[in-house]
Enzyme design. Structure first.
Site, PDB file in Angstrom:
ATOM      1  N   VAL A  36       5.301 -11.067  89.191  1.00 63.31           N
ATOM      2  CA  VAL A  36       6.435 -11.609  89.937  1.00 63.31           C
ATOM      3  C   VAL A  36       6.495 -13.109  89.668  1.00 63.31           C
ATOM      4  CG1 VAL A  36       7.476 -11.893  92.217  1.00 63.31           C
ATOM      5  CG2 VAL A  36       6.049  -9.891  91.760  1.00 63.31           C
TER       6      VAL A  36
ATOM      7  N   LYS B 271       9.877  -5.959  91.396  1.00 61.69           N
ATOM      8  CA  LYS B 271       9.156  -7.159  91.868  1.00 61.69           C
ATOM      9  C   LYS B 271       9.073  -7.193  93.396  1.00 61.69           C
ATOM     10  CE  LYS B 271      10.315  -9.838  87.775  1.00 61.69           C
ATOM     11  NZ  LYS B 271      11.200 -10.839  87.195  1.00 61.69           N
TER      12      LYS B 271
END
Ligand code: ADP
Ligand code: ASP
Ligand code: MG
Length: 813
Positions: free
Chosen positions: A607, A680
């Site tokens: 992420v 994510k």
């Protein structure tokens, strides 16, 4: 008077013998010198091999004999360019006798311990003769003396016991009027009935100690091929270094537990007389070496050395019938003593339910048979079980006189082994605490010694052994960054980061000592064919401590193998999101394996590339904060698209440009559909402790049905042109509302969603530029002003530094 012993390598060639002669010359200028020599290196093994071949009626024993003969004649001819007749005749005579003995063994098909001793004694007789005669020719005041005339033993062939009374008298009377230099063969002796015996493999050290003690000399010098007794076996641990001082006890423990540099019985004769033993290097005479004395001078060092014995079998006698009955162990060890089996290691559980002991592997079957027979009755009554034998084991021992006054040494030892996935089969620690030993699998010995050495002797540096799969853009940058930072990390963080293996879908290359990072690309160019499983197998077989597998691919098969790495206690650093965004059960399984096998599993770059997003969230959660909501812009590609799209530039061209500039996946639908962003936010939700699947995330796509149902990338682009009006409508609405279009991921109350939003002026997302990412954490501790992490969320350089940070984090654990 001085006693010097030179080992097999020291007398292993004419050049080496010349070095020995130079040392003897220097020493004999100060004092009379007694010189004990081993056979030329490797000759004892060759003699035994020839004997075995002859015994097995294999004519190639003659070839082995010829090799032995050539080695000796080559040495003579190099030492003495014009060998004098006497030396050639004596050596020839001895070799003829040797050949006759081998012929005899061949004929009768038998090689008894008695004959074996006669056979191996040729090695030391030949070397001592050659050295003494060479020195004589060179004008030294030298005499050759046969140790068999001095050292008298019992008839326990191959490992005879010395009769010290007779031996000491013989030595004392012989050396009443010594020559300047006396050369004697080591290892060989004679029984009281005048049969040749030997003192056990490596026994030349002992010969020298016996003579040194009988004559009460000032010092015994053992000259060998290394600069002393090392902290551990230098052949297995590169970082091992010589120990300056050792006590007799420590030297004995280390040598008993495998430090081959000193034959274990050597210490005993000189210990009582307080004669120092000095271990020196023939090839580096100026090196300090190791001095062994009564008192250890290095009081502050707790663990002095680590040694290992291989070829150990562990035998376990177990059963309820043993509890509380005295005499069980007595019977057990009597059986072993009668069989003349040496016990290296014993441990008994305090429940008395089992006794476990280690012996040489070659004695295992004999021991089992003898013990099962001796306890036949108890076994038939099921009071005890037949003895269990485990093989291919080794003993690792930590040694140090001062360990007893320090707590936590065994804790450190076992945690170091545990962290490296080294299973400990048994443990023993004497009450004197001079030695802590653990039995481990033989395949783990090198790793165990290296890990323990690092822990106890290189407390400052830790070696990280990195294996990288994927050497594309990001992989290359990672290698570059490691190359640049290596010396900084070594100096400041005491981390020695080495890349041991590299691979992509086609090739793989390994260098156990570390790949030269200046040259990796050309090395990789010539690398072998790779496979995911092959790479894994190689990592496992290398079995290096602190191993880290780094996945810089986007390949599902690579993600599927993390599980296997973790089970081998190999840490995993993943760039790919595949594993963490797969089924929750798989994500959880990997987390659990990481805990169970003490192998970190890190994926910060999943992420926001190098941005510390997962780490920040982990820290919030771990410190007891509660996350209220997460809002984030997590797609560099979508950000680029909506920053560039307007009523002046159509959507199709904007996406094309984003792809052209490398901001999207080869298939832009992966970015535009929002699936990447959904993955994510899924990972963030999971890191926040929420059980969530990808299907649970609300994904209201801004694309049209047509766009989403396109069959190919080209098709998709066509639909973008067709649907331009739809995209212009999105833009116009945002403009009318004085907003910017941003693709936002949100998490709140256990639910997550992704989608395009109109962001008003003043909002932290409004001015987000280029490929930047932003994450806002609203938490109990950050209720009004959120904790914000913002910065470049894509790009090879920042992604590589995120991976690097994970590697360093593992090193600092
Ligand atoms: P020599 O022939 O001189 O008697 P050895 O081969 O018997 O020599 O012993 C020296 C060897 O012992 C070294 O070359 C080294 O490989 C091995 N060794 C094992 N453990 C140690 C240790 N702790 N320190 C030094 N050497 C060791
Ligand atoms: N030559 C004998 C051996 O190889 C003795 C010694 O070298 O110490 O074991
Ligand atoms: Mg030796």
């Amino acid at each position: 008077m001085k006693v010097l012993k030179f080992g097999g390598t020291s007398v292993g060639s004419s050049q080496n013998i010349n070095k020995v002669i130079a040392i003897l010359k220097e020493k004999s200028q100060e004092d009379t010198v007694i010189c004990v020599v081993s056979a030329i290196g490797g000759i004892t093994d060759k003699l035994l091999k020839a004997g075995q071949l002859a015994k097995n009626k294999d004519k190639s024993y003659l070839n082995e004999f010829e090799i032995i003969k050539d080695i000796h004649f080559k040495t003579i001819s190099e030492l003495l360019p014009k060998p004098s007749k006497p030396i050639t005749t004596v050596v020839e005579d001895k070799l003829n006798q040797l050949k006759e003995l081998l012929n005899g063994i061949y004929l009768i098909n038998e090689l008894s311990p008695k004959t074996s001793d006669k056979l191996v004694s040729f090695g030391e007789h030949l070397s001592s003769t050659i050295i003494a005669k060479t020195m004589k020719t060179q004008g030294f005041d030298v005499e050759l003396k046969n140790s068999q005339d001095l050292i008298v033993t019992d008839g326990n062939f191959t490992r005879a016991q010395v009769n010290f009374e007779v031996t000491n008298n013989n030595i004392k009377s012989y050396f009443k009027t010594p020559k300047q230099i006396t050369v004697l063969p080591g290892f060989v002796s004679k029984s009281t009935s005048r049969e040749p015996t030997t003192l056990g493999r490596g026994g030349s050290d002992f010969t020298a100690a016996i003579i040194a003690a009988a004559l009460k000399v000032d010092q015994l010098e053992i000259w060998t091929d290394v600069s002393g007794m090392y902290t551990t076996n230098p052949k297995l641990v590169k970082q091992a270094f010589p120990i300056d001082n050792l006590s007799y006890q420590e030297a004995m423990e280390l040598s008993h537990f495998g430090a081959k540099v000193l034959y274990p019985p050597t210490v005993q004769p000189v210990l009582d007389l307080d004669i120092p033993i000095h271990i020196k290097n023939t090839f580096d005479p100026n090196a300090i070496g190791t001095v062994i004395t009564k008192q250890d001078n290095e009081k502050n060092l707790t663990v002095k050395g680590i040694s290992n014995i291989n070829d150990v079998a562990l035998l376990t006698l177990e059963g309820s019938g043993m509890i509380g009955i005295p005499g069980f162990s007595k019977r057990l060890f009597e059986v072993l003593a009668n069989e003349k089996i040496n016990v290296i290691f014993i441990t008994q559980a305090s429940s008395e339910h089992s006794i476990c002991f280690g012996i040489d592997k070659s004695d295992a079957e004999r021991a089992k048979k003898a013990i099962d027979t001796a306890f036949d009755y108890e076994i038939s009554l099921h009071k005890i079980n037949p003895i269990v034998v485990e093989k291919d084991l080794s003993i690792i021992a930590l040694v140090g006189d001062n360990m007893k006054s320090h707590q936590g040494i065994s804790g450190k030892m076992f945690s170091t082994l545990g962290k490296n996935n080294i299973n400990i089969r048994a443990i023993a620690q004497g009450a004197s605490e001079k030695n802590i030993s653990a039995v481990v699998s033989e395949k783990d010995v090198k790793k165990a010694l290296n890990a323990l050495h690092e822990r106890f002797f290189e407390s400052n540096t830790k070696q990280l052994n990195v294996f990288i799969t994927g050497v594309g853009n990001v992989g290359e940058k990672l290698i570059d960054q490691i190359k640049q930072q290596r010396s900084y990390l070594k100096k400041n963080l005491k981390l020695d980061v080495r890349i041991i293996g590299l691979s992509n879908s086609r090739k793989m290359v390994f260098k156990p000592e570390g790949i030269d990072l200046n040259n990796w690309a050309s090395l990789f160019h010539h690398a072998d064919k790779s496979s995911i499983e092959g790479f894994y197998q190689k990592v496992v077989n290398l079995n290096l401590r602190n191993s880290i597998f780094v996945d810089v691919t986007a390949n599902e098969d690579v993600a599927n193998i993390y599980e296997k790495y973790l089970k081998q206690s190999v840490a995993v650093v993943a760039c790919s999101k595949i594993a963490c965004s797969s089924a929750f059960a798989n994500y959880k399984k990997l987390q659990n394996l990481s805990l169970k096998y003490n192998a970190p599993f890190l994926y910060e770059t999943n992420v926001g590339a190098g941005l510390p997003i997962i780490n920040t969230l982990n820290n919030l959660v771990a410190s007891g904060d509660k996350v209220i909501s997460i809002q984030a812009v997590l797609s560099g590609s979508l950000n680029f698209v909506f920053n560039n799209f307007s009523d002046k530039k159509n959507f199709h061209d904007t996406v094309k440009q984003a792809q052209f500039e490398g901001y999207t996946e080869p298939d832009p639908r992966i970015d535009l559909s929002g699936i990447d962003v959904a993955r994510k936010i899924l990972i963030l939700a999971r890191e926040n402790g929420i059980k969530m699947e990808i299907e649970d995330i609300e994904n209201k796509s801004f694309l049209t049905k047509q766009n989403l149902e396109s069959n190919s990338v080209d098709d998709f682009y066509d639909t973008l042109i067709a649907d331009e009006a739809h995209f212009q409508k999105l833009y116009a609405s945002a403009k009318a509302n004085h907003c910017q279009l941003k693709y936002v991921a949100e998490y709140k109350n256990g639910k997550a969603k992704v989608g395009l939003q109109e962001i008003p002026e003043g909002h932290p997302f409004y001015n987000l530029k280029g490929k930047d990412n932003i994450v806002m954490f609203h938490t109990q501790r950050y209720p009004e002003q959120p904790l914000i992490v913002k910065g470049a969320g894509a790009g090879a350089d920042v992604t590589a530094s995120g991976l690097f940070a994970d590697i360093i984090k593992i090193g600092s654990k």
